[in-house]
Design a protein around this motif. Structure first.
Motif, short mmCIF file in Angstrom:
data_model
loop_
_atom_site.label_atom_id
_atom_site.label_comp_id
_atom_site.label_asym_id
_atom_site.label_seq_id
_atom_site.Cartn_x
_atom_site.Cartn_y
_atom_site.Cartn_z
N LEU A 30 -39.84 -2.91 4.44
CA LEU A 30 -40.87 -3.76 5.04
C LEU A 30 -42.20 -3.02 5.16
N TYR A 31 -42.13 -1.75 5.53
CA TYR A 31 -43.36 -0.96 5.65
C TYR A 31 -44.05 -0.85 4.28
N THR A 32 -43.25 -0.56 3.26
CA THR A 32 -43.80 -0.44 1.91
C THR A 32 -44.40 -1.75 1.44
N ALA A 33 -43.74 -2.87 1.80
CA ALA A 33 -44.20 -4.19 1.38
C ALA A 33 -45.55 -4.56 2.00
N MET A 34 -45.89 -3.93 3.13
CA MET A 34 -47.10 -4.33 3.85
C MET A 34 -48.17 -3.24 3.91
N LYS A 35 -47.91 -2.07 3.38
CA LYS A 35 -48.92 -1.02 3.47
C LYS A 35 -49.91 -1.14 2.30
N GLY A 36 -51.12 -0.64 2.52
CA GLY A 36 -52.13 -0.67 1.47
C GLY A 36 -52.69 -2.05 1.24
N ILE A 37 -53.33 -2.22 0.09
CA ILE A 37 -53.95 -3.49 -0.27
C ILE A 37 -52.89 -4.43 -0.84
N GLY A 38 -52.87 -5.64 -0.34
CA GLY A 38 -51.90 -6.62 -0.82
C GLY A 38 -50.57 -6.51 -0.09
N THR A 39 -49.78 -7.54 -0.20
CA THR A 39 -48.49 -7.61 0.49
C THR A 39 -47.43 -8.13 -0.48
N ASN A 40 -46.27 -7.51 -0.45
CA ASN A 40 -45.15 -7.95 -1.27
C ASN A 40 -44.32 -8.95 -0.44
N GLU A 41 -44.71 -10.21 -0.50
CA GLU A 41 -44.06 -11.23 0.32
C GLU A 41 -42.58 -11.39 -0.01
N GLN A 42 -42.23 -11.28 -1.30
CA GLN A 42 -40.83 -11.47 -1.68
C GLN A 42 -39.94 -10.40 -1.06
N ALA A 43 -40.44 -9.17 -0.97
CA ALA A 43 -39.66 -8.10 -0.34
C ALA A 43 -39.41 -8.40 1.13
N ILE A 44 -40.41 -8.98 1.79
CA ILE A 44 -40.25 -9.35 3.20
C ILE A 44 -39.21 -10.46 3.33
N ILE A 45 -39.28 -11.45 2.45
CA ILE A 45 -38.31 -12.54 2.45
C ILE A 45 -36.90 -12.00 2.24
N ASP A 46 -36.75 -11.12 1.27
CA ASP A 46 -35.42 -10.60 0.93
C ASP A 46 -34.77 -9.88 2.10
N VAL A 47 -35.57 -9.23 2.93
CA VAL A 47 -35.01 -8.52 4.09
C VAL A 47 -34.78 -9.49 5.25
N LEU A 48 -35.82 -10.16 5.70
CA LEU A 48 -35.73 -10.88 6.97
C LEU A 48 -34.88 -12.14 6.92
N THR A 49 -34.83 -12.82 5.77
CA THR A 49 -34.02 -14.06 5.71
C THR A 49 -32.56 -13.78 5.40
N ARG A 50 -32.22 -12.52 5.10
CA ARG A 50 -30.83 -12.19 4.77
C ARG A 50 -30.21 -11.25 5.81
#
Length: 270
Positions: A30-50
């Protein structure tokens, strides 16, 4: 009954969590998905919805310990719109989420743990409801509220049967004729939930998606709150009532990361 509760828990939930759970790599992802410019939304979905809600709370603690940041606040700052609202909703413990969402929740003691019904008490409650409404000019609203909000579902089902025998009409018809506005709506909701909880939630979801626009608050609230309780059973009832799947309506009425996250929560064969 223990076997029924176990069956409900197994068959009803759509989000069961990870069987080989470790909060540290999830927090890192989750940290990697949200750090820096841009956000990896799919990575967040894969963690939090599962992950189950209990697992999400552990991830939040690990996120704070590893990176010194509050996970919910980070999600709020990095995401936006309906997708943010959904992801943040997933981070609340159930009791806090319900308290936040149910603005006009009635406080009372519903003895739903026990399936025992005292027939004499059920008759008395039915008589009290009749005396508080149909039998008098005006309505003793507090008597209706007290009985509907402090009795178990199984007890209320017996009360409704006795009431119809005494009054010659259904409790729903009496509520409609004796009350109005938000009180009428609240009482009818209690009755509907008592008679068929899954039909009630299926109807809520259907009308959240039906027609122009989507009632996203209703959609998010019901999917998040029921995903670890009985959403599979609600989905089955939804298909019986409306001839289409919940997933197909979500697919057609939402889009992007928001849609993908909802479909993950709703589960396969949605």
């Amino acid at each position: 009954m223990a076997w029924w509760k176990a069956w409900m828990e197994q068959e009803g939930v759509t989000v069961k969590g990870s069987p080989h759970f470790n909060p540290e790599p999830d927090a890192e992802a989750l940290y990697t998905a949200m750090k820096g410019i841009g956000t990896n939304e799919q990575a967040i979905i894969d963690v939090l919805t599962r992950r189950s809600n209990v697992q999400r709370q552990q991830i939040a603690r690990s996120f704070k310990a590893q990176f010194g940041k509050d996970l919910t606040e980070t999600l709020q700052s990095e995401l936006s719109g309906k997708f943010e609202r959904l992801m943040v909703a997933l981070m609340y413990p159930p009791y806090r989420y319900e308290a936040k969402e149910l603005h006009e929740a009635m406080k009372g003691s519903r003895d739903d743990v026990s399936g025992f019904v005292d027939p004499g008490q059920a008759v008395q409650d039915a008589q009290d409801l009749y005396a508080a409404g149909e039998k008098i000019h005006g309505t003793d609203e507090m008597k209706f509220i007290t009985i509907l909000c402090t009795r178990s579902a199984t007890h209320l089902l017996r009360v409704f049967e006795e009431y119809e025998r005494i009054a010659g009409k259904s409790i729903e018809d009496s509520i409609k004729s004796e009350t109005h506005g938000s009180l009428e709506e609240a009482m009818l909701t209690v009755v509907k939930c008592t008679r068929n909880l899954h039909s009630y939630f299926a109807e809520r979801l259907y009308y959240a998606l039906k027609g122009a626009g989507t009632r996203d608050g209703t959609l998010i609230r019901n999917i998040v709150s029921r995903s670890e309780i009985d959403l599979n059973l609600i989905k089955c009832q939804f298909t019986k009532m409306y001839g289409k799947t919940l997933g197909s309506m979500i697919e057609g009425d939402t889009s992007g990361d928001y849609r993908n996250a909802l479909l993950n929560l709703v589960g396969s064969s949605a």
